[in-house]
Design a protein around this motif. Sequence first.
Motif, PDB file in Angstrom:
ATOM      1  N   GLY A 135      -8.056  21.497  -6.287  1.00 45.30           N
ATOM      2  CA  GLY A 135      -7.296  21.753  -5.072  1.00 45.30           C
ATOM      3  C   GLY A 135      -6.654  20.527  -4.472  1.00 45.30           C
ATOM      4  N   SER A 136      -6.828  19.366  -5.123  1.00 45.33           N
ATOM      5  CA  SER A 136      -6.280  18.108  -4.604  1.00 45.33           C
ATOM      6  C   SER A 136      -5.076  17.665  -5.419  1.00 45.33           C
ATOM      7  CB  SER A 136      -7.355  17.012  -4.638  1.00 45.33           C
ATOM      8  OG  SER A 136      -8.489  17.369  -3.894  1.00 45.33           O
ATOM      9  N   ARG A 137      -4.306  16.742  -4.846  1.00 48.21           N
ATOM     10  CA  ARG A 137      -3.154  16.152  -5.528  1.00 48.21           C
ATOM     11  C   ARG A 137      -3.603  14.779  -6.027  1.00 48.21           C
ATOM     12  NH1 ARG A 137       1.393  16.635  -1.021  1.00 48.21           N
ATOM     13  NH2 ARG A 137       2.818  16.234  -2.772  1.00 48.21           N
ATOM     14  N   VAL A 138      -4.035  14.711  -7.272  1.00 50.28           N
ATOM     15  CA  VAL A 138      -4.707  13.524  -7.798  1.00 50.28           C
ATOM     16  C   VAL A 138      -3.696  12.570  -8.430  1.00 50.28           C
ATOM     17  CG1 VAL A 138      -6.439  12.670  -9.418  1.00 50.28           C
ATOM     18  CG2 VAL A 138      -6.849  14.800  -8.147  1.00 50.28           C
ATOM     19  N   VAL A 139      -3.830  11.298  -8.064  1.00 47.28           N
ATOM     20  CA  VAL A 139      -2.953  10.231  -8.542  1.00 47.28           C
ATOM     21  C   VAL A 139      -3.841   9.068  -8.997  1.00 47.28           C
ATOM     22  CG1 VAL A 139      -1.165   8.564  -7.872  1.00 47.28           C
ATOM     23  CG2 VAL A 139      -1.111  10.897  -6.952  1.00 47.28           C
ATOM     24  N   GLY A 140      -3.425   8.375 -10.041  1.00 49.39           N
ATOM     25  CA  GLY A 140      -4.107   7.160 -10.466  1.00 49.39           C
ATOM     26  C   GLY A 140      -3.312   5.935 -10.043  1.00 49.39           C
ATOM     27  N   ALA A 141      -3.980   4.936  -9.471  1.00 47.76           N
ATOM     28  CA  ALA A 141      -3.287   3.708  -9.030  1.00 47.76           C
ATOM     29  C   ALA A 141      -4.311   2.640  -8.662  1.00 47.76           C
ATOM     30  CB  ALA A 141      -2.373   3.992  -7.838  1.00 47.76           C
ATOM     31  N   PHE A 142      -3.831   1.403  -8.510  1.00 48.23           N
ATOM     32  CA  PHE A 142      -4.624   0.251  -8.052  1.00 48.23           C
ATOM     33  C   PHE A 142      -5.717  -0.153  -9.042  1.00 48.23           C
ATOM     34  CE2 PHE A 142      -3.223   2.454  -4.109  1.00 48.23           C
ATOM     35  CZ  PHE A 142      -2.330   1.478  -3.658  1.00 48.23           C
ATOM     36  N   HIS A 143      -5.506   0.090 -10.323  1.00 54.11           N
ATOM     37  CA  HIS A 143      -6.528  -0.245 -11.315  1.00 54.11           C
ATOM     38  C   HIS A 143      -6.624  -1.742 -11.589  1.00 54.11           C
ATOM     39  CE1 HIS A 143      -5.467   3.995 -12.299  1.00 54.11           C
ATOM     40  NE2 HIS A 143      -6.777   4.084 -12.425  1.00 54.11           N
ATOM     41  N   HIS A 144      -5.547  -2.473 -11.408  1.00 54.17           N
ATOM     42  CA  HIS A 144      -5.490  -3.867 -11.870  1.00 54.17           C
ATOM     43  C   HIS A 144      -5.395  -4.873 -10.731  1.00 54.17           C
ATOM     44  CE1 HIS A 144      -3.433  -1.831 -15.541  1.00 54.17           C
ATOM     45  NE2 HIS A 144      -4.750  -1.773 -15.651  1.00 54.17           N
ATOM     46  N   VAL A 145      -5.767  -4.485  -9.535  1.00 52.07           N
ATOM     47  CA  VAL A 145      -5.641  -5.381  -8.384  1.00 52.07           C
ATOM     48  C   VAL A 145      -6.919  -6.188  -8.237  1.00 52.07           C
ATOM     49  CG1 VAL A 145      -5.036  -5.545  -5.955  1.00 52.07           C
ATOM     50  CG2 VAL A 145      -4.237  -3.599  -7.296  1.00 52.07           C
ATOM     51  N   SER A 146      -6.801  -7.501  -8.199  1.00 55.97           N
ATOM     52  CA  SER A 146      -7.964  -8.369  -8.071  1.00 55.97           C
ATOM     53  C   SER A 146      -8.604  -8.231  -6.701  1.00 55.97           C
ATOM     54  CB  SER A 146      -7.551  -9.831  -8.290  1.00 55.97           C
ATOM     55  OG  SER A 146      -8.562 -10.717  -7.850  1.00 55.97           O
ATOM     56  N   ALA A 147      -9.886  -7.890  -6.678  1.00 56.90           N
ATOM     57  CA  ALA A 147     -10.604  -7.784  -5.411  1.00 56.90           C
ATOM     58  C   ALA A 147     -10.651  -9.127  -4.698  1.00 56.90           C
ATOM     59  CB  ALA A 147     -12.022  -7.265  -5.665  1.00 56.90           C
ATOM     60  N   LYS A 148     -10.784 -10.203  -5.459  1.00 61.23           N
ATOM     61  CA  LYS A 148     -10.865 -11.529  -4.836  1.00 61.23           C
ATOM     62  C   LYS A 148      -9.574 -11.876  -4.106  1.00 61.23           C
ATOM     63  CE  LYS A 148     -14.453 -13.572  -7.712  1.00 61.23           C
ATOM     64  NZ  LYS A 148     -14.844 -14.704  -8.588  1.00 61.23           N
ATOM     65  N   LEU A 149      -8.440 -11.506  -4.699  1.00 56.55           N
ATOM     66  CA  LEU A 149      -7.169 -11.768  -4.024  1.00 56.55           C
ATOM     67  C   LEU A 149      -7.012 -10.887  -2.791  1.00 56.55           C
ATOM     68  CD1 LEU A 149      -4.675 -12.160  -7.023  1.00 56.55           C
ATOM     69  CD2 LEU A 149      -5.854 -13.954  -5.718  1.00 56.55           C
ATOM     70  N   LEU A 150      -7.423  -9.635  -2.900  1.00 54.96           N
ATOM     71  CA  LEU A 150      -7.325  -8.725  -1.756  1.00 54.96           C
ATOM     72  C   LEU A 150      -8.136  -9.228  -0.570  1.00 54.96           C
ATOM     73  CD1 LEU A 150      -7.722  -5.286  -3.583  1.00 54.96           C
ATOM     74  CD2 LEU A 150      -5.639  -6.114  -2.466  1.00 54.96           C
ATOM     75  N   LEU A 151      -9.279  -9.831  -0.854  1.00 53.05           N
ATOM     76  CA  LEU A 151     -10.197 -10.251   0.198  1.00 53.05           C
ATOM     77  C   LEU A 151      -9.922 -11.654   0.719  1.00 53.05           C
ATOM     78  CD1 LEU A 151     -13.490  -8.846  -1.343  1.00 53.05           C
ATOM     79  CD2 LEU A 151     -12.469  -8.113   0.821  1.00 53.05           C
ATOM     80  N   ASP A 152      -9.131 -12.430  -0.003  1.00 49.66           N
ATOM     81  CA  ASP A 152      -8.908 -13.830   0.364  1.00 49.66           C
ATOM     82  C   ASP A 152      -7.896 -13.941   1.504  1.00 49.66           C
ATOM     83  OD1 ASP A 152      -8.435 -16.535   0.537  1.00 49.66           O
ATOM     84  OD2 ASP A 152      -8.272 -16.839  -1.630  1.00 49.66           O
ATOM     85  N   PRO A 153      -8.310 -14.396   2.697  1.00 51.71           N
ATOM     86  CA  PRO A 153      -7.371 -14.499   3.820  1.00 51.71           C
ATOM     87  C   PRO A 153      -6.281 -15.542   3.605  1.00 51.71           C
ATOM     88  CG  PRO A 153      -9.483 -15.489   4.379  1.00 51.71           C
ATOM     89  CD  PRO A 153      -9.678 -14.798   3.068  1.00 51.71           C
ATOM     90  N   ALA A 154      -6.490 -16.443   2.657  1.00 50.01           N
ATOM     91  CA  ALA A 154      -5.471 -17.456   2.373  1.00 50.01           C
ATOM     92  C   ALA A 154      -4.345 -16.899   1.505  1.00 50.01           C
ATOM     93  CB  ALA A 154      -6.108 -18.661   1.683  1.00 50.01           C
ATOM     94  N   VAL A 155      -4.542 -15.724   0.904  1.00 45.84           N
ATOM     95  CA  VAL A 155      -3.524 -15.106   0.045  1.00 45.84           C
ATOM     96  C   VAL A 155      -2.723 -14.121   0.888  1.00 45.84           C
ATOM     97  CG1 VAL A 155      -3.115 -13.669  -1.987  1.00 45.84           C
ATOM     98  CG2 VAL A 155      -4.946 -15.378  -2.006  1.00 45.84           C
ATOM     99  N   GLU A 156      -1.504 -14.505   1.227  1.00 48.76           N
ATOM    100  CA  GLU A 156      -0.671 -13.645   2.063  1.00 48.76           C
ATOM    101  C   GLU A 156       0.040 -12.572   1.256  1.00 48.76           C
ATOM    102  OE1 GLU A 156       1.970 -15.976   4.429  1.00 48.76           O
ATOM    103  OE2 GLU A 156       0.356 -17.081   5.436  1.00 48.76           O
ATOM    104  N   ALA A 157       0.449 -12.911   0.042  1.00 41.99           N
ATOM    105  CA  ALA A 157       1.162 -11.955  -0.814  1.00 41.99           C
ATOM    106  C   ALA A 157       0.542 -11.970  -2.200  1.00 41.99           C
ATOM    107  CB  ALA A 157       2.643 -12.305  -0.897  1.00 41.99           C
ATOM    108  N   ILE A 158       0.510 -10.806  -2.832  1.00 39.28           N
ATOM    109  CA  ILE A 158      -0.091 -10.672  -4.158  1.00 39.28           C
ATOM    110  C   ILE A 158       1.006 -10.337  -5.159  1.00 39.28           C
ATOM    111  CG2 ILE A 158      -1.753  -9.388  -5.557  1.00 39.28           C
ATOM    112  CD1 ILE A 158      -3.360  -8.895  -3.031  1.00 39.28           C
ATOM    113  N   ASP A 159       1.172 -11.173  -6.170  1.00 39.86           N
ATOM    114  CA  ASP A 159       2.239 -11.028  -7.166  1.00 39.86           C
ATOM    115  C   ASP A 159       1.806 -10.003  -8.209  1.00 39.86           C
ATOM    116  OD1 ASP A 159       4.479 -11.420  -8.722  1.00 39.86           O
ATOM    117  OD2 ASP A 159       3.738 -13.255  -9.645  1.00 39.86           O
ATOM    118  N   LEU A 160       2.163  -8.738  -7.998  1.00 33.03           N
ATOM    119  CA  LEU A 160       1.574  -7.679  -8.805  1.00 33.03           C
ATOM    120  C   LEU A 160       2.398  -6.401  -8.760  1.00 33.03           C
ATOM    121  CD1 LEU A 160      -1.228  -6.839 -10.266  1.00 33.03           C
ATOM    122  CD2 LEU A 160      -1.755  -5.784  -8.076  1.00 33.03           C
TER     123      LEU A 160
END
Length: 224
Positions: A135-160
């Motif tokens: 009953g849901s609209r299922v999509v796959g995404a965000f498989h290759h995003v580095s958690a460390k980059l997402l969490l790092d406040p010094a990283v303003e933009a992620i080249d991805l």
Amino acid sequence: MIENMADQLEDVTIAILGGTGDQGNGLARRFALAGHRVLIGSRSADRARSAADALADAGRVEGGANADVAAEADLVIVAVPWDGHKALLTDLAGVLAGKIVVDCVNPLGFDKQGAYALPVDEGSAVQQAAAVLPGSRVVGAFHHVSAKLLLDPAVEAIDLDVLVLGDDREATDLVQALAARIPGVRGVYGGRLRNAHQVEAFTANLVSINRRYKAHAGIRVTDV
């Protein structure tokens, strides 16, 4: 069309099941910074609330039990460990009906030789999600995003580039636009759900790249 989808995202509340893990926590942080109300889910509501409190400086982040945040959200991201993936989604099938569900789970094993892709009866994690969430609209995404980059406040933009897979054009367009809410990130349509296995499995290659080069590698698609 994707540009128009961005307007629809302005007031979308996002729940992240498994949001206390690094990947889910990192996505929660980035989407809160983008102005979304984000609900972190966990098997433990107290643990989810603690994780949300730690992200208070990012924006509107709240925590609760997986079922509660899933019910309240407009869009749900699944970032739970693979071994609990099917059981959790089966339990929440009724709550998730009618919602866009974005699965970013990578079925991986690890041994002395490193990471490797695990076989999945349905073909991939996102196909398993689609099977248990009819009953849901299922999509796959965000498989290759580095958690460390997402969490790092010094990283303003992620080249991805984020590969977005699904059989529902409107849903994949919306998730492409959602990916672009993270500075530096672009959402790129990657095919139907039947093509998800190799996308999930490629994460094992990225793990090997990152270990060899001490990096946080992602992917970019050329000529698009």
